[in-house]
Design a protein around this motif. Sequence first.
Motif, PDB file in Angstrom:
ATOM      1  N   ARG A 172       0.835  -1.204   0.000  1.00 20.12           N
ATOM      2  CA  ARG A 172       0.000   0.000   0.000  1.00 20.12           C
ATOM      3  C   ARG A 172       0.872   1.258   0.000  1.00 20.12           C
ATOM      4  O   ARG A 172       0.636   2.189  -0.770  1.00 20.12           O
ATOM      5  CB  ARG A 172      -0.927   0.003   1.214  1.00 20.12           C
ATOM      6  CG  ARG A 172      -1.838   1.233   1.289  1.00 20.12           C
ATOM      7  CD  ARG A 172      -2.658   1.216   2.569  1.00 20.12           C
ATOM      8  NE  ARG A 172      -3.452   0.010   2.671  1.00 20.12           N
ATOM      9  CZ  ARG A 172      -4.624  -0.165   2.065  1.00 20.12           C
ATOM     10  NH1 ARG A 172      -5.136   0.818   1.318  1.00 20.12           N
ATOM     11  NH2 ARG A 172      -5.296  -1.288   2.211  1.00 20.12           N
ATOM     12  N   GLU A 173       1.876   1.285   0.851  1.00 17.57           N
ATOM     13  CA  GLU A 173       2.742   2.459   0.963  1.00 17.57           C
ATOM     14  C   GLU A 173       3.457   2.753  -0.350  1.00 17.57           C
ATOM     15  O   GLU A 173       3.465   3.888  -0.840  1.00 17.57           O
ATOM     16  CB  GLU A 173       3.764   2.230   2.076  1.00 17.57           C
ATOM     17  CG  GLU A 173       4.781   3.346   2.229  1.00 17.57           C
ATOM     18  CD  GLU A 173       5.835   3.016   3.265  1.00 17.57           C
ATOM     19  OE1 GLU A 173       6.924   3.635   3.205  1.00 17.57           O
ATOM     20  OE2 GLU A 173       5.601   2.142   4.129  1.00 17.57           O
ATOM     21  N   ASP A 204       2.490   5.691  -3.277  1.00 15.20           N
ATOM     22  CA  ASP A 204       3.510   6.700  -3.553  1.00 15.20           C
ATOM     23  C   ASP A 204       3.851   6.762  -5.037  1.00 15.20           C
ATOM     24  O   ASP A 204       3.894   7.837  -5.646  1.00 15.20           O
ATOM     25  CB  ASP A 204       4.765   6.387  -2.730  1.00 15.20           C
ATOM     26  CG  ASP A 204       5.849   7.431  -2.913  1.00 15.20           C
ATOM     27  OD1 ASP A 204       5.507   8.622  -3.049  1.00 15.20           O
ATOM     28  OD2 ASP A 204       7.042   7.069  -2.915  1.00 15.20           O
TER      29      ASP A 204
END
Length: 380
Positions: A370-371, A375
């Motif tokens: 997810r991170e 990004d």
Amino acid sequence: MTRVGVSPLAWLDDVEAERRAAGLRRSLRARPPVGAELDLASNDYLGLSQHPRVLDGGVDALRTWGAGSTGSRLVTGNTELHEDFEDLLAGFVGAASALVFSSGYTANLGAVVSLSGPGSLLVSDALTHASLVDACRLSRARVVVTPHADVAAVGAALAARSEDRAVVVTDSVFSADGVAAPLRDLHEVCRRHGALLLVDEAHGLGVRGDGGRGLLHEVGLAGAPDVVMTTTLSKALGSQGGVVLGPVSVRNHLIDAARPFIFDTGLAPAAVGAARAALQVLIEEPWRAERVLDRAAALALMCEVAEVPSSAVVSVILGEPEGALAAAEACLERGVRVGCFRPPTVPAGTSRLRLTARASLTDEEMALAREVLTDVLSPA
């Protein structure tokens, strides 16, 4: 005209330059035994390639039968292990019989070419896997390529044919976009026109259907007398090899007529043993099939993909090849390995990140995904 001093391979330099300019030059990257990155690129959908029981199955087969199968399956390369696995897999997916090949690619070549040939018609979806495309080209049959998942176009091609025999060829779940084929509708059209339906379940086995039995099983077509299934052992089952499943008459015919079966060395015993062990794990742990779809849905949500995935594949279309490649490299730099599909694998203008979910993805790994994906994919 003489060409003394001119290398017969000089043209490759021009081809490579053209590929580089188009952003289509590919390269190999060797991975270590234990990768440092989170893997969202492999086809190890159920996370079984490193499962202890699967490894033990491969090692036991290696010690029992040796490193290689020693020859064609028609000579010395057919073991009791091969036939035991065929029986187990056929029973699992609801087919009358199975025949193991050395790869999914050769299974498709053997099935399509042997079941068509001169004087027949092949109708193929525009986005079928390269192995099916090549099989159609080698078949010497007349080939009609229909638009993606267009059942009406398939029906029109069958209705207009002059050939006695016809085969409709499709993936069950398409490898590039993860979309499920309209198998029930395709089968109705095939039955109406007396055509055989051949379905590649490479991305359906282990993911779709009751306990991972495949999309054919899910839609009620398992064991149908006018349906042939092919699949690979290198995705959900975490091993290597391919299989053709269907009526016993098809198996008998392939043994006599499929050149990739007749003239190829039989699949190595270690691969068969590992695949058998993986199938046994799936039989005992059917939750894995549902888990991989749950993980795929979560990945799609992270990437703001509107449609809920039909399979383990999440396709994030970015457009031009340079942009897709840059995004894949940015993910890798941040510790997440994703697939990057560019032409000719996908149509021009639809280069994409191809993410694959695994049933074994942990909550911590999903948080990292997810991170990084948020990004990389966020507008600058």
